[in-house]
Scaffold this motif. Structure first.
Motif, PDB file in Angstrom:
ATOM      1  N   GLY A 207       0.816  -1.218   0.000  1.00 61.03           N
ATOM      2  CA  GLY A 207       0.000   0.000   0.000  1.00 61.03           C
ATOM      3  C   GLY A 207       0.845   1.260   0.000  1.00 61.03           C
ATOM      4  N   ALA A 208       1.892   1.265   0.822  1.00 62.62           N
ATOM      5  CA  ALA A 208       2.736   2.463   0.915  1.00 62.62           C
ATOM      6  C   ALA A 208       3.427   2.732  -0.421  1.00 62.62           C
ATOM      7  CB  ALA A 208       3.768   2.296   2.036  1.00 62.62           C
ATOM      8  N   ILE A 226      -4.001  16.300   2.392  1.00 61.69           N
ATOM      9  CA  ILE A 226      -3.353  15.618   3.511  1.00 61.69           C
ATOM     10  C   ILE A 226      -2.876  16.625   4.549  1.00 61.69           C
ATOM     11  CG2 ILE A 226      -1.594  13.944   4.142  1.00 61.69           C
ATOM     12  CD1 ILE A 226      -3.792  13.033   2.137  1.00 61.69           C
ATOM     13  N   ILE A 227      -3.773  17.007   5.419  1.00 62.83           N
ATOM     14  CA  ILE A 227      -3.339  17.934   6.456  1.00 62.83           C
ATOM     15  C   ILE A 227      -3.633  17.408   7.845  1.00 62.83           C
ATOM     16  CG2 ILE A 227      -3.461  20.043   5.073  1.00 62.83           C
ATOM     17  CD1 ILE A 227      -6.236  20.456   6.452  1.00 62.83           C
ATOM     18  N   THR A 228      -4.168  16.234   7.929  1.00 65.37           N
ATOM     19  CA  THR A 228      -4.445  15.688   9.251  1.00 65.37           C
ATOM     20  C   THR A 228      -4.104  14.211   9.277  1.00 65.37           C
ATOM     21  OG1 THR A 228      -6.190  15.065  10.781  1.00 65.37           O
ATOM     22  CG2 THR A 228      -6.860  15.452   8.515  1.00 65.37           C
ATOM     23  N   SER A 229      -3.648  13.751  10.429  1.00 67.48           N
ATOM     24  CA  SER A 229      -3.354  12.327  10.518  1.00 67.48           C
ATOM     25  C   SER A 229      -4.580  11.552  10.994  1.00 67.48           C
ATOM     26  CB  SER A 229      -2.170  12.091  11.447  1.00 67.48           C
ATOM     27  OG  SER A 229      -2.420  12.697  12.681  1.00 67.48           O
ATOM     28  N   ASP A 230      -5.703  12.241  11.220  1.00 67.09           N
ATOM     29  CA  ASP A 230      -6.938  11.531  11.578  1.00 67.09           C
ATOM     30  C   ASP A 230      -7.577  10.988  10.314  1.00 67.09           C
ATOM     31  OD1 ASP A 230      -6.597  12.100  14.210  1.00 67.09           O
ATOM     32  OD2 ASP A 230      -7.743  13.963  14.105  1.00 67.09           O
ATOM     33  N   VAL A 231      -6.795  10.291   9.528  1.00 70.64           N
ATOM     34  CA  VAL A 231      -7.315   9.761   8.282  1.00 70.64           C
ATOM     35  C   VAL A 231      -7.162   8.253   8.303  1.00 70.64           C
ATOM     36  CG1 VAL A 231      -6.863  11.781   6.857  1.00 70.64           C
ATOM     37  CG2 VAL A 231      -5.080  10.088   7.180  1.00 70.64           C
ATOM     38  N   SER A 232      -7.921   7.601   7.451  1.00 70.19           N
ATOM     39  CA  SER A 232      -7.873   6.154   7.420  1.00 70.19           C
ATOM     40  C   SER A 232      -6.512   5.693   6.913  1.00 70.19           C
ATOM     41  CB  SER A 232      -8.981   5.653   6.503  1.00 70.19           C
ATOM     42  OG  SER A 232      -8.638   4.382   6.037  1.00 70.19           O
ATOM     43  N   PRO A 233      -5.832   4.813   7.669  1.00 74.12           N
ATOM     44  CA  PRO A 233      -4.546   4.307   7.209  1.00 74.12           C
ATOM     45  C   PRO A 233      -4.705   3.472   5.947  1.00 74.12           C
ATOM     46  CG  PRO A 233      -5.253   3.179   9.204  1.00 74.12           C
ATOM     47  CD  PRO A 233      -6.215   4.296   8.974  1.00 74.12           C
ATOM     48  N   THR A 234      -5.918   2.983   5.706  1.00 71.81           N
ATOM     49  CA  THR A 234      -6.158   2.213   4.480  1.00 71.81           C
ATOM     50  C   THR A 234      -6.016   3.136   3.277  1.00 71.81           C
ATOM     51  OG1 THR A 234      -7.730   0.966   5.758  1.00 71.81           O
ATOM     52  CG2 THR A 234      -7.768   0.602   3.392  1.00 71.81           C
ATOM     53  N   ARG A 235      -6.447   4.380   3.454  1.00 76.64           N
ATOM     54  CA  ARG A 235      -6.382   5.320   2.337  1.00 76.64           C
ATOM     55  C   ARG A 235      -4.996   5.916   2.179  1.00 76.64           C
ATOM     56  NH1 ARG A 235     -10.523   9.797   2.864  1.00 76.64           N
ATOM     57  NH2 ARG A 235      -9.512  10.453   0.950  1.00 76.64           N
ATOM     58  N   HIS A 236      -4.259   6.043   3.267  1.00 78.24           N
ATOM     59  CA  HIS A 236      -2.965   6.720   3.184  1.00 78.24           C
ATOM     60  C   HIS A 236      -1.848   5.937   3.887  1.00 78.24           C
ATOM     61  CE1 HIS A 236      -4.819  10.113   1.294  1.00 78.24           C
ATOM     62  NE2 HIS A 236      -5.712  10.176   2.252  1.00 78.24           N
ATOM     63  N   PRO A 237      -1.575   4.725   3.404  1.00 84.73           N
ATOM     64  CA  PRO A 237      -0.563   3.902   4.085  1.00 84.73           C
ATOM     65  C   PRO A 237       0.846   4.473   3.985  1.00 84.73           C
ATOM     66  CG  PRO A 237      -1.262   2.855   2.044  1.00 84.73           C
ATOM     67  CD  PRO A 237      -2.167   4.034   2.247  1.00 84.73           C
ATOM     68  N   HIS A 238       1.116   5.286   2.977  1.00 83.26           N
ATOM     69  CA  HIS A 238       2.445   5.900   2.891  1.00 83.26           C
ATOM     70  C   HIS A 238       2.500   7.180   3.721  1.00 83.26           C
ATOM     71  CE1 HIS A 238       6.217   7.456   1.335  1.00 83.26           C
ATOM     72  NE2 HIS A 238       5.593   8.587   1.120  1.00 83.26           N
ATOM     73  N   LEU A 239       1.496   8.026   3.591  1.00 89.97           N
ATOM     74  CA  LEU A 239       1.546   9.326   4.257  1.00 89.97           C
ATOM     75  C   LEU A 239       1.285   9.224   5.757  1.00 89.97           C
ATOM     76  CD1 LEU A 239      -0.319  11.298   1.483  1.00 89.97           C
ATOM     77  CD2 LEU A 239       2.074  11.616   2.124  1.00 89.97           C
ATOM     78  N   PHE A 240       0.395   8.308   6.144  1.00 91.48           N
ATOM     79  CA  PHE A 240       0.071   8.159   7.567  1.00 91.48           C
ATOM     80  C   PHE A 240       0.041   6.687   7.966  1.00 91.48           C
ATOM     81  CE2 PHE A 240      -1.649  12.310   6.375  1.00 91.48           C
ATOM     82  CZ  PHE A 240      -1.047  13.103   7.339  1.00 91.48           C
ATOM     83  N   GLY A 317       8.715  -0.749   0.223  1.00 92.24           N
ATOM     84  CA  GLY A 317       9.008  -0.548   1.651  1.00 92.24           C
ATOM     85  C   GLY A 317       7.943   0.268   2.353  1.00 92.24           C
ATOM     86  N   GLU A 318       8.193   0.459   3.642  1.00 93.97           N
ATOM     87  CA  GLU A 318       7.438   1.403   4.481  1.00 93.97           C
ATOM     88  C   GLU A 318       5.981   1.025   4.732  1.00 93.97           C
ATOM     89  OE1 GLU A 318       9.537   5.549   4.209  1.00 93.97           O
ATOM     90  OE2 GLU A 318       8.561   5.138   2.309  1.00 93.97           O
ATOM     91  N   ASP A 319       5.665  -0.275   4.660  1.00 96.18           N
ATOM     92  CA  ASP A 319       4.304  -0.660   5.032  1.00 96.18           C
ATOM     93  C   ASP A 319       4.120  -0.606   6.556  1.00 96.18           C
ATOM     94  OD1 ASP A 319       2.940  -1.111   2.603  1.00 96.18           O
ATOM     95  OD2 ASP A 319       4.036  -2.980   2.309  1.00 96.18           O
ATOM     96  N   TYR A 320       5.219  -0.740   7.274  1.00 92.82           N
ATOM     97  CA  TYR A 320       5.192  -0.733   8.745  1.00 92.82           C
ATOM     98  C   TYR A 320       4.198  -1.730   9.325  1.00 92.82           C
ATOM     99  CZ  TYR A 320       8.333   3.092   8.154  1.00 92.82           C
ATOM    100  OH  TYR A 320       9.412   3.842   7.778  1.00 92.82           O
TER     101      TYR A 320
END
Ligand SMILES: [Mg+2]
Length: 380
Positions: A207-208, A226-240, A317-320
């Motif tokens: 995803g990332a 992308i200005i908040t980290s209160d977002v679904s990690p499914t939608r933003h696996p790289h950014l958040f 990388g970076e799936d964490y």
């Protein structure tokens, strides 16, 4: 935290902000007896526990780009990387420490808007709040100008980053230190897998890398959203990305895993680390890899081909997420702490002449699986 005169206001405001957070209370229950404001922080370590410590550097151009990543995302990712290491060992986080170097212009408010620095801290502290981790100290410095420096032909993780326009501004550097604890002798290690153990991953893979590819193709589309980290990690696996702390602690407490590592550099590279430390080989079943939904969403892009998706799941990388091994006798739930768990292969004893890692594809033949994820400072 050292107090440069220009940074006093930041420290004062951070201190005020942090002291208002319940996880930063220096009360009886908190791990931080003394936080920001003195020469050192003082931490309380739970009785019978060991201290786990990890550091992670986030460097502009190498790990993020200011024109691709919002400051909130950079702050979030900076803390997430350290937390993921604690998650991999089943540790409970006690405190974070941050050293931050910023070009001066990122610290000066313009037209009443929050500065890049303020927004960086907003992203970092939102994730800290989510996991109740106090920021207990650190250091700040002004990053010197880099006039004439070019950033062509560098890589931001797995995606080629080119054509960065040369300018004279300094670079952002954030170094995070995470302190955690685990009961003595109980932290999960890379070196303790056994031949015959099943290999599992949490969540989804690739995803990332998929989001990074989309970001590289349309950086502006992400800039405002992308200005908040209160977002679904499914939608933003790289950014958040969401560090799997609850899963890591559950695996340790329930003694489900024989070994574990987090997927920061890509499945193939991190599995290789685990194989090396455990002195074993591994076979991965390509059909079992839990592909991230964003890999499918790459529809219109050339990356959408099945083979490309597989490559991103194996090497992006970076799936964490966490990769762990468990005895074949251990019954694992389908989900732990709400996160899906998937069996993707098996640990084998190393045989001379055979590759350490192999991939079972659609046919019966096994093909060698090469470690091809991110390796720091490797030029490709
Ligand atoms: Mg790690």
């Amino acid at each position: 935290m050292k107090t440069l005169p220009t940074e006093r206001a930041l420290i004062a405001s951070l201190r005020e902000r942090l002291q208002a957070q319940p996880e930063n209370l220096s009360g009886r229950r908190g791990a931080v007896r003394l936080g920001i404001g003195d020469d050192c922080a003082i931490l309380r370590i739970p009785r019978g526990h060991e201290v786990l410590l990890t550091t992670d550097m986030s460097l502009e151009i190498i790990h993020f780009r200011r024109d691709w990543h919002s400051p909130e995302s950079v702050g979030h990712r900076c803390l997430a990387r350290g937390l993921s290491d604690l998650a991999a060992m089943g540790a409970r986080p006690l405190a974070a420490f941050l050293s931050l170097a910023l070009p001066q212009e990122l610290t000066v408010p313009q037209r009443g808007r929050p500065t890049w620095r303020d927004r960086f801290f907003a992203g970092l502290l939102a994730l800290a709040r989510q996991h109740a981790i106090p920021l207990a100290g650190g250091d700040t410095a002004q990053s010197p100008a880099r006039s004439g420096m070019r950033a062509d032909n560098t890589r931001s993780r797995n995606t080629h980053v080119g054509n960065i326009r040369p300018d004279s501004t300094g670079l952002v550097m954030a170094d995070i230190v995470l302190v955690g604890s685990a009961p003595r002798q109980r932290a999960m290690l890379r070196a303790t897998a056994k031949a015959g153990d099943r290999i599992y991953v949490t969540g989804h893979l690739g995803g990332a890398a998929a989001e990074l590819a989309a970001l590289a193709a349309h950086p502006r589309r992400f800039a405002k959203a992308i200005i908040t980290s209160d977002v679904s990690p499914t939608r933003h696996p790289h950014l958040f990305p969401q560090p799997r702390l609850a899963v890591g602690q559950a695996l340790r407490i329930r003694r489900l895993a024989t070994a574990a590592i987090d997927l920061s550099d890509g499945l193939s590279t991190d599995l290789d680390h685990l194989c090396e430390e455990s002195g074993l080989g591994a076979v991965i079943d390509a059909a079992c890899l839990p592909m991230h939904p964003l890999l499918g969403a790459l529809g219109a892009m050339p990356l959408a081909a099945m083979e490309e998706r597989l490559q991103l799941a194996l090497h992006g990388g970076e799936d964490y997420e966490l990769l762990f091994t468990a005895s074949p006798k251990t019954r694992l739930p389908r989900r732990i702490a709400g996160v899906p768990i998937t069996c993707i292969g098996e640990m084998l004893s190393c045989k001379r002449g055979l590759p350490r890692m192999q991939l079972a594809g659609s046919g019966t033949r096994l093909i060698p699986l090469r470690s091809a994820g991110w390796e720091h400072y490797r030029r490709r």
